[in-house]
Write an enzyme that holds these catalytic residues in place. Structure first.
Site, PDB file in Angstrom:
ATOM      1  N   ASN A   1      -8.373  44.325  72.144  1.00  0.00           N
ATOM      2  CA  ASN A   1      -6.940  44.664  71.214  1.00  0.00           C
ATOM      3  C   ASN A   1      -6.653  44.554  69.514  1.00  0.00           C
ATOM      4  OD1 ASN A   1      -7.112  42.128  70.049  1.00  0.00           O
ATOM      5  ND2 ASN A   1      -5.808  40.826  71.088  1.00  0.00           N
TER       6      ASN A   1
ATOM      7  N   GLU B   1      -4.818  38.131  65.766  1.00  0.00           N
ATOM      8  CA  GLU B   1      -4.033  39.079  66.959  1.00  0.00           C
ATOM      9  C   GLU B   1      -2.694  39.871  66.170  1.00  0.00           C
ATOM     10  OE1 GLU B   1      -5.617  38.085  69.411  1.00  0.00           O
ATOM     11  OE2 GLU B   1      -5.645  36.229  70.381  1.00  0.00           O
TER      12      GLU B   1
ATOM     13  N   ASP C   1     -14.117  31.805  63.113  1.00  0.00           N
ATOM     14  CA  ASP C   1     -12.794  31.433  63.833  1.00  0.00           C
ATOM     15  C   ASP C   1     -13.616  30.048  64.713  1.00  0.00           C
ATOM     16  OD1 ASP C   1     -13.967  32.479  65.810  1.00  0.00           O
ATOM     17  OD2 ASP C   1     -12.288  33.743  65.586  1.00  0.00           O
TER      18      ASP C   1
ATOM     19  N   HIS D   1      -8.335  41.983  67.555  1.00  0.00           N
ATOM     20  CA  HIS D   1      -8.297  41.788  66.951  1.00  0.00           C
ATOM     21  C   HIS D   1      -9.840  41.288  65.530  1.00  0.00           C
ATOM     22  CE1 HIS D   1     -10.575  38.249  69.894  1.00  0.00           C
ATOM     23  NE2 HIS D   1     -10.837  39.186  69.376  1.00  0.00           N
TER      24      HIS D   1
HETATM   25  P1  PGA Z   1     -17.048  40.353  71.867  1.00  0.00           P
HETATM   26  O1  PGA Z   1     -15.820  39.732  71.161  1.00  0.00           O
HETATM   27  O2  PGA Z   1     -18.398  39.979  71.274  1.00  0.00           O
HETATM   28  O3  PGA Z   1     -17.272  38.915  73.215  1.00  0.00           O
HETATM   29  O4  PGA Z   1     -16.294  41.071  72.334  1.00  0.00           O
HETATM   30  C1  PGA Z   1     -15.352  40.549  70.153  1.00  0.00           C
HETATM   31  C2  PGA Z   1     -14.368  39.461  68.982  1.00  0.00           C
HETATM   32  O5  PGA Z   1     -13.339  39.038  70.143  1.00  0.00           O
HETATM   33  O6  PGA Z   1     -13.586  39.794  68.694  1.00  0.00           O
END
Ligand code: PGA
Length: 236
Positions: free
Chosen positions: A136, A143, A67, A138
């Site tokens: 959350n 999302e 992304d 994702h």
């Molecule tokens: P993080 O993010 O590694 O910074 O916890 C993971 C994600 O949002 O996929």
């Protein structure tokens, strides 16, 4: 699904880097799907170490990042192309022409999404996809929503994601509201998936994703249906 429960972040990174290294050694022209965020940083460090020890050659591989924020250019320190340069690409002999990140500054974002999806297809799909998981649930920037989005698309980021990612920005108001992300279908078509997560704050969502109902409200729950999923989970 194979789950490795390890006790600390360093061990999680070592195991994940070993699995990615094995993939590159077995197929030096493989295609990797890469992730950003704080979780994979130690994995990229170990991969760069392996390159420095002449144990790994990145020259033949192709990569696709999950992304990118809309509106952030390749040179923006908060963007994911910049992150990949800092964490991995600048440290190894990867061919930049084969290291792909969605273009967040494309004039026509819908066209950029179609271009990115077509590039992945043209590369023969992804052999190994590295994934983190958001608080959350994702994966990429898919999302929680009422449906699983199949292909690379543009998303409105959740308030929870914006708050979680504000730590990377000087001002929380600077966090972009939109992003381009591979779709759930793009991710699920990867031949192998490696999901990494660490720390108490990820424990509950990881349990829900791996053992709860499969629902687009917990996007990572779809991974239960993947035929070759490895999870490396660390307590710290
Ligand atoms: P993080 O993010 O590694 O910074 O916890 C993971 C994600 O949002 O996929």
């Amino acid at each position: 699904m194979t789950i490795h429960h390890v006790s600390n972040y360093a061990e999680m990174c070592r195991k994940a880097a070993n699995m990615i290294s094995a993939q590159i050694l077995l197929n030096p022209t493989c295609t990797l799907g890469l992730a950003t965020g704080s979780t994979p940083i130690g994995i990229y460090e170990r991969l760069a170490d392996a390159y420095n020890k002449s144990d790994l050659d990145f020259s033949g591989i192709t990569t696709f990042n999950l992304d990118e924020y809309c509106g952030l250019s390749e040179n923006d320190p908060q963007g994911y192309y910049y992150y990949m340069n800092e964490q991995l690409f600048n440290k190894v002999n990867i061919d930049r022409a084969k290291a792909h990140v969605p273009n967040g500054t494309a004039g026509d974002i819908a066209l950029e999404c179609r271009r990115y999806e077509a590039l992945i297809t043209a590369a023969g799909g992804i052999d190994l996809q590295l994934l983190g998981i958001g608080n959350n649930g994702h994966i990429g920037f898919n999302e929680p929503s009422s449906a699983f989005e199949k292909d690379t698309h543009c998303v409105e980021l959740d308030e929870e994601t914006i708050i979680a990612n504000a730590r990377f920005f000087d001002n929380p108001d600077d966090v972009p509201r939109r992003a381009i992300t591979m779709g759930i279908g793009t991710i699920m078509q990867a031949k192998k998936i490696l999901l990494v997560a660490n720390g108490e704050k990820k424990k509950e969502i990881l349990q829900k994703a791996l053992y709860g109902p499969i629902t687009p409200m917990v996007p990572a729950s779809i991974l239960q249906l993947h035929p070759d999923l490895t999870v490396i989970w660390s307590d710290t």
